[in-house]
Design a protein around this motif. Sequence first.
Motif, PDB file in Angstrom:
ATOM      1  N   GLN A  74      -1.515 -26.924 -14.318  1.00  0.00           N
ATOM      2  CA  GLN A  74      -0.314 -27.246 -15.090  1.00  0.00           C
ATOM      3  C   GLN A  74       0.339 -25.982 -15.652  1.00  0.00           C
ATOM      4  N   ASP A  75      -0.461 -24.942 -15.856  1.00  0.00           N
ATOM      5  CA  ASP A  75       0.028 -23.703 -16.458  1.00  0.00           C
ATOM      6  C   ASP A  75      -0.239 -22.532 -15.513  1.00  0.00           C
ATOM      7  N   PRO A  76       0.738 -22.166 -14.675  1.00  0.00           N
ATOM      8  CA  PRO A  76       0.528 -21.060 -13.737  1.00  0.00           C
ATOM      9  C   PRO A  76       0.117 -19.762 -14.417  1.00  0.00           C
ATOM     10  N   ALA A  77       0.572 -19.523 -15.638  1.00  0.00           N
ATOM     11  CA  ALA A  77       0.216 -18.288 -16.348  1.00  0.00           C
ATOM     12  C   ALA A  77      -1.286 -18.217 -16.607  1.00  0.00           C
ATOM     13  N   ALA A  78      -1.932 -19.354 -16.832  1.00  0.00           N
ATOM     14  CA  ALA A  78      -3.382 -19.367 -17.039  1.00  0.00           C
ATOM     15  C   ALA A  78      -4.107 -18.944 -15.765  1.00  0.00           C
ATOM     16  N   LEU A  79      -3.620 -19.398 -14.618  1.00  0.00           N
ATOM     17  CA  LEU A  79      -4.222 -19.013 -13.342  1.00  0.00           C
ATOM     18  C   LEU A  79      -3.968 -17.537 -13.058  1.00  0.00           C
ATOM     19  N   TYR A  80      -2.791 -17.058 -13.397  1.00  0.00           N
ATOM     20  CA  TYR A  80      -2.467 -15.634 -13.256  1.00  0.00           C
ATOM     21  C   TYR A  80      -3.448 -14.800 -14.086  1.00  0.00           C
ATOM     22  N   GLY A  81      -3.687 -15.201 -15.311  1.00  0.00           N
ATOM     23  CA  GLY A  81      -4.642 -14.505 -16.173  1.00  0.00           C
ATOM     24  C   GLY A  81      -6.038 -14.521 -15.598  1.00  0.00           C
ATOM     25  N   ALA A 136       5.852 -13.556 -13.034  1.00  0.00           N
ATOM     26  CA  ALA A 136       6.927 -14.246 -12.300  1.00  0.00           C
ATOM     27  C   ALA A 136       6.854 -13.960 -10.804  1.00  0.00           C
ATOM     28  N   GLN A 137       6.600 -12.705 -10.419  1.00  0.00           N
ATOM     29  CA  GLN A 137       6.464 -12.358  -8.999  1.00  0.00           C
ATOM     30  C   GLN A 137       5.253 -13.050  -8.393  1.00  0.00           C
ATOM     31  N   TRP A 138       4.150 -13.031  -9.125  1.00  0.00           N
ATOM     32  CA  TRP A 138       2.929 -13.670  -8.644  1.00  0.00           C
ATOM     33  C   TRP A 138       3.142 -15.172  -8.473  1.00  0.00           C
ATOM     34  N   GLU A 139       3.794 -15.807  -9.455  1.00  0.00           N
ATOM     35  CA  GLU A 139       4.033 -17.249  -9.385  1.00  0.00           C
ATOM     36  C   GLU A 139       4.892 -17.606  -8.170  1.00  0.00           C
ATOM     37  N   GLN A 140       5.910 -16.804  -7.885  1.00  0.00           N
ATOM     38  CA  GLN A 140       6.751 -17.033  -6.706  1.00  0.00           C
ATOM     39  C   GLN A 140       5.895 -16.988  -5.436  1.00  0.00           C
ATOM     40  N   SER A 141       5.055 -15.983  -5.332  1.00  0.00           N
ATOM     41  CA  SER A 141       4.209 -15.821  -4.151  1.00  0.00           C
ATOM     42  C   SER A 141       3.169 -16.936  -4.044  1.00  0.00           C
ATOM     43  N   MET A 142       2.585 -17.309  -5.170  1.00  0.00           N
ATOM     44  CA  MET A 142       1.494 -18.286  -5.174  1.00  0.00           C
ATOM     45  C   MET A 142       1.961 -19.719  -4.927  1.00  0.00           C
ATOM     46  N   PHE A 143       3.110 -20.086  -5.479  1.00  0.00           N
ATOM     47  CA  PHE A 143       3.530 -21.486  -5.447  1.00  0.00           C
ATOM     48  C   PHE A 143       4.788 -21.761  -4.631  1.00  0.00           C
ATOM     49  N   ARG A 144       5.577 -20.738  -4.329  1.00  0.00           N
ATOM     50  CA  ARG A 144       6.822 -20.936  -3.585  1.00  0.00           C
ATOM     51  C   ARG A 144       7.003 -19.828  -2.552  1.00  0.00           C
ATOM     52  N   LEU A 148       7.161 -21.413   3.206  1.00  0.00           N
ATOM     53  CA  LEU A 148       6.032 -21.441   4.131  1.00  0.00           C
ATOM     54  C   LEU A 148       5.234 -22.739   4.049  1.00  0.00           C
ATOM     55  N   PHE A 149       5.356 -23.461   2.936  1.00  0.00           N
ATOM     56  CA  PHE A 149       4.590 -24.694   2.771  1.00  0.00           C
ATOM     57  C   PHE A 149       5.507 -25.847   2.412  1.00  0.00           C
ATOM     58  N   ARG A 150       5.307 -26.979   3.106  1.00  0.00           N
ATOM     59  CA  ARG A 150       6.047 -28.201   2.820  1.00  0.00           C
ATOM     60  C   ARG A 150       5.493 -28.861   1.559  1.00  0.00           C
ATOM     61  N   GLU A 151       4.184 -28.871   1.450  1.00  0.00           N
ATOM     62  CA  GLU A 151       3.491 -29.405   0.277  1.00  0.00           C
ATOM     63  C   GLU A 151       2.408 -28.409  -0.082  1.00  0.00           C
ATOM     64  N   LEU A 152       2.172 -28.224  -1.370  1.00  0.00           N
ATOM     65  CA  LEU A 152       1.153 -27.280  -1.814  1.00  0.00           C
ATOM     66  C   LEU A 152       0.523 -27.807  -3.091  1.00  0.00           C
ATOM     67  N   LYS A 153      -0.793 -27.890  -3.111  1.00  0.00           N
ATOM     68  CA  LYS A 153      -1.541 -28.334  -4.293  1.00  0.00           C
ATOM     69  C   LYS A 153      -2.479 -27.215  -4.709  1.00  0.00           C
ATOM     70  N   THR A 154      -2.577 -27.019  -5.995  1.00  0.00           N
ATOM     71  CA  THR A 154      -3.511 -26.041  -6.545  1.00  0.00           C
ATOM     72  C   THR A 154      -4.323 -26.754  -7.607  1.00  0.00           C
ATOM     73  N   ILE A 155      -5.634 -26.768  -7.418  1.00  0.00           N
ATOM     74  CA  ILE A 155      -6.526 -27.412  -8.376  1.00  0.00           C
ATOM     75  C   ILE A 155      -7.477 -26.361  -8.933  1.00  0.00           C
ATOM     76  N   ALA A 156      -7.938 -26.592 -10.139  1.00  0.00           N
ATOM     77  CA  ALA A 156      -8.829 -25.639 -10.786  1.00  0.00           C
ATOM     78  C   ALA A 156     -10.057 -26.355 -11.336  1.00  0.00           C
ATOM     79  N   ALA A 157     -11.153 -25.622 -11.343  1.00  0.00           N
ATOM     80  CA  ALA A 157     -12.351 -26.065 -12.043  1.00  0.00           C
ATOM     81  C   ALA A 157     -12.255 -25.461 -13.440  1.00  0.00           C
ATOM     82  N   VAL A 158     -12.337 -26.310 -14.447  1.00  0.00           N
ATOM     83  CA  VAL A 158     -12.190 -25.869 -15.837  1.00  0.00           C
ATOM     84  C   VAL A 158     -13.457 -26.220 -16.593  1.00  0.00           C
ATOM     85  N   GLU A 159     -13.973 -25.232 -17.315  1.00  0.00           N
ATOM     86  CA  GLU A 159     -15.180 -25.434 -18.117  1.00  0.00           C
ATOM     87  C   GLU A 159     -14.929 -24.847 -19.502  1.00  0.00           C
ATOM     88  N   ASP A 160     -15.123 -25.628 -20.524  1.00  0.00           N
ATOM     89  CA  ASP A 160     -14.879 -25.202 -21.914  1.00  0.00           C
ATOM     90  C   ASP A 160     -13.473 -24.622 -22.089  1.00  0.00           C
TER      91      ASP A 160
END
Length: 87
Positions: free
Chosen positions: A6-13, A29-37, A46-58
């Motif tokens: 839900q928060d691309p900045a958290a994944l960037y971090g 912003a550059q990373w988010e463009q590359s990662m999601f669009r 390059l992608f018609r559909e793209l899902k990104t899921i994360a494992a979150v602990e604490d």
Amino acid sequence: MIMEIQDPAALYGYEQKFPFPYHFPTSCAQWEQSMFRDTDGAGRRLFRELKTIAAVEDGEIVGYAQYGRTALALTIPVRSANGYPIR
């Protein structure tokens, strides 16, 4: 817990913590463009559909996976090693 990003900045971090040998410094912003669009040199997605899921602990990301459907179409027939067409 496995959840959709839900928060691309958290994944960037999360990614900034690792010294990847092929990592190039970019803004969030550059990373988010590359990662999601991501697009090719002509601006086509390059992608018609793209899902990104994360494992979150604490409340912290401990891993992630990204998968999707390509927007690229093959223009030549593809065959398996034994000659059967792959569709």
